[in-house]
Design a protein around this motif. Structure first.
Motif, PDB file in Angstrom:
ATOM      1  N   ALA A  65       0.821  -1.216   0.000  1.00  0.00           N
ATOM      2  CA  ALA A  65       0.000   0.000   0.000  1.00  0.00           C
ATOM      3  C   ALA A  65       0.851   1.261   0.000  1.00  0.00           C
ATOM      4  O   ALA A  65       0.639   2.165  -0.814  1.00  0.00           O
ATOM      5  CB  ALA A  65      -0.952  -0.015   1.205  1.00  0.00           C
ATOM      6  N   SER A  66       1.840   1.317   0.889  1.00  0.00           N
ATOM      7  CA  SER A  66       2.672   2.520   0.980  1.00  0.00           C
ATOM      8  C   SER A  66       3.564   2.665  -0.256  1.00  0.00           C
ATOM      9  O   SER A  66       3.876   3.778  -0.671  1.00  0.00           O
ATOM     10  CB  SER A  66       3.529   2.483   2.253  1.00  0.00           C
ATOM     11  N   LEU A  68       2.734   1.680  -3.359  1.00  0.00           N
ATOM     12  CA  LEU A  68       1.868   2.162  -4.438  1.00  0.00           C
ATOM     13  C   LEU A  68       1.580   3.648  -4.268  1.00  0.00           C
ATOM     14  O   LEU A  68       1.523   4.402  -5.238  1.00  0.00           O
ATOM     15  CB  LEU A  68       0.563   1.360  -4.468  1.00  0.00           C
ATOM     16  N   GLU A  69       1.419   4.044  -3.019  1.00  0.00           N
ATOM     17  CA  GLU A  69       1.157   5.452  -2.702  1.00  0.00           C
ATOM     18  C   GLU A  69       2.376   6.316  -3.053  1.00  0.00           C
ATOM     19  O   GLU A  69       2.245   7.369  -3.668  1.00  0.00           O
ATOM     20  CB  GLU A  69       0.846   5.564  -1.204  1.00  0.00           C
ATOM     21  N   ARG A  70       3.548   5.828  -2.657  1.00  0.00           N
ATOM     22  CA  ARG A  70       4.781   6.588  -2.872  1.00  0.00           C
ATOM     23  C   ARG A  70       5.054   6.819  -4.361  1.00  0.00           C
ATOM     24  O   ARG A  70       5.589   7.844  -4.756  1.00  0.00           O
ATOM     25  CB  ARG A  70       5.959   5.838  -2.241  1.00  0.00           C
ATOM     26  N   ALA A  72       2.754   6.859  -6.850  1.00  0.00           N
ATOM     27  CA  ALA A  72       1.475   7.120  -7.513  1.00  0.00           C
ATOM     28  C   ALA A  72       1.642   7.923  -8.807  1.00  0.00           C
ATOM     29  O   ALA A  72       0.877   7.750  -9.747  1.00  0.00           O
ATOM     30  CB  ALA A  72       0.519   7.834  -6.563  1.00  0.00           C
TER      31      ALA A  72
END
Length: 236
Positions: A65-66, A68-70, A72
């Motif tokens: 999750a982190s 994919l966020e980083r 984006a």
């Protein structure tokens, strides 16, 4: 297609569970400085200015999750992991099928090789620019090579001239690689790396000399070495 129409894509198979490492988390999610091993590997690939998109092939994992966020703002495509690396790579190729041309380049890079040098990536891309098939980074074998029997008794000394350690990225034309992997799997051939599938299909990939600091994280001690190499490269 004109040469400037050729696009570059990356596939990072990160679906391994890291059983060999004996760590509580898969090795690609181990911390290396303030980032995970996988993030350093991704950042290596995103140093390639021509890169149009990257397929991350993985099973669901809390650490994703982190990540994919980083990333984006990058074109990161997700694909499901397969039972073995070669299936994962094929899943990655399938995920690209609507986006690519047959002659586009695909760089397949191990999630657990965080230290690949930006320089080596550029050498790989430049040396293969006009190649019909593709190739890979490697380092020449410098030690004396021995073959042993089941009792660990030496049966032969192997001539090391022309022997190489195969590293990644391995870079091939999209259509050729996809067909080669499908054929190899259909033939029940044991695919050890992308090049082996391409060789099985009757092609000769080009070996391109890279640096020996492009190590694969296979055990916990490797993390300290990788950290040292990243520091030397000014990347940590």
């Amino acid at each position: 297609a004109m040469k400037n129409d050729i696009a570059y894509w990356a596939i990072v198979p990160a679906a391994g569970f890291g059983h060999r490492l004996g760590a509580p988390v898969p090795k690609q999610f181990l911390e290396l400085g303030r980032r995970t091993v996988l993030e350093h590997s991704l950042e290596s690939l995103w140093s390639i200015p021509q890169l149009k998109g990257l397929v991350l092939v993985s099973h669901g994992h809390p650490a994703l999750a982190s990540i994919l966020e980083r990333y984006a703002e990058h074109n990161m495509i997700r694909a499901p992991g397969g039972p073995e690396r070669c299936h994962s790579v094929l899943n990655g190729l399938v995920a690209l099928s609507e986006l690519v041309n047959e002659d586009d380049w695909v760089l397949v890079h191990d999630a657990a090789r965080p230290c690949v040098r930006h320089h080596d990536l550029h050498v790989l891309i430049n040396k293969l620019a006009t190649h019909a098939v593709g190739g890979l980074l490697g380092t020449p074998v410098s030690d004396t090579m021995k073959r042993t029997d089941e009792q660990c008794l030496i049966s032969a000394t192997v001539e090391r001239r022309g022997l190489w350690h195969a590293l990644t990225p391995q870079m091939f034309r999209y259509g050729l690689l996809k067909t080669a992997l499908e054929t190899a799997l259909g033939d029940g051939y044991e695919v050890t790396d992308e090049a082996s599938a391409v060789e099985h299909a009757g092609y000769q990939p080009l070996m391109i000399e890279g640096h020996a600091d492009n190590i694969k994280i296979t055990q916990v001690e490797d993390l300290q070495l990788a950290e040292f190499f990243l520091q030397l490269q000014g990347r940590l």
